[in-house]
Write a protein that holds these residues in place. Sequence first.
Motif, mmCIF file in Angstrom:
data_model
loop_
_atom_site.group_PDB
_atom_site.id
_atom_site.type_symbol
_atom_site.label_atom_id
_atom_site.label_comp_id
_atom_site.label_asym_id
_atom_site.label_seq_id
_atom_site.Cartn_x
_atom_site.Cartn_y
_atom_site.Cartn_z
ATOM 1 N N THR A 35 0.842 -1.191 0.000
ATOM 2 C CA THR A 35 0.000 0.000 0.000
ATOM 3 C C THR A 35 0.877 1.241 0.000
ATOM 4 O O THR A 35 1.725 1.400 0.869
ATOM 5 C CB THR A 35 -0.905 0.003 1.257
ATOM 6 O OG1 THR A 35 -1.614 -1.231 1.296
ATOM 7 C CG2 THR A 35 -1.883 1.140 1.245
ATOM 8 N N ILE A 44 -2.861 0.209 -3.943
ATOM 9 C CA ILE A 44 -3.173 -0.696 -2.843
ATOM 10 C C ILE A 44 -3.471 -2.061 -3.462
ATOM 11 O O ILE A 44 -4.117 -2.149 -4.497
ATOM 12 C CB ILE A 44 -4.352 -0.189 -1.983
ATOM 13 C CG1 ILE A 44 -4.536 -1.072 -0.738
ATOM 14 C CG2 ILE A 44 -5.626 -0.057 -2.779
ATOM 15 C CD1 ILE A 44 -5.479 -0.493 0.312
ATOM 16 N N CYS A 93 -3.322 2.125 5.704
ATOM 17 C CA CYS A 93 -4.378 1.337 5.049
ATOM 18 C C CYS A 93 -5.774 1.552 5.622
ATOM 19 O O CYS A 93 -6.697 0.824 5.255
ATOM 20 C CB CYS A 93 -4.029 -0.145 5.103
ATOM 21 S SG CYS A 93 -4.308 -0.900 6.723
#
Length: 180
Positions: A35, A44, A93
């Motif tokens: 990511t 991602i 994330c």
Amino acid sequence: MYSARDDKKSTYTLHPKTKIPCPKCKTPLPTQLPTCPEQKCGYIAPVSSDLGADYFSLFALPGVRDGEGSSRNAFSIDPRELRGRFLQMQKVCHPDRWAQKGEDEAQIAVNQSALLNKAYQTLLSPRLRGEYILAHHGIDITEMDNMDREQELMMQVMEAREELESAEGEEVKALMEANA
């Protein structure tokens, strides 16, 4: 760097930058996750099954699969250091950060975040961490728990049979009804 409880300096930094470049923008990824936090990039990807299966590698901690031949005890973790790495990775994330990027990206972020939460909770709890390490060494704790339950059941059956063998007349009927 955090210091360990015994006042020795820790052997690893908060979260070492990976040497893996982002496949899209070539910027080094800041964590083990696939990511890229760069706003212009927006890359991602799902976590590989190898990385997702090894919580120590996920947090870049020496652990059960430490290929460097480290003699470091995988059970010994500085909880503050683990928390710092967890927060750093969640920042990269977190699903809110990816919600506007598209459905696929948002779902990958949800999956990464869920994996991080599970890995963090497992490594944070001494009991769960111990079970996790044992499982990676082929020792199944749940099997041992089942054996204890099976022994208890066997003892109950044996006691009931002994009562039945020593019972007479009406006692036999009462025991049979109680154990039906």
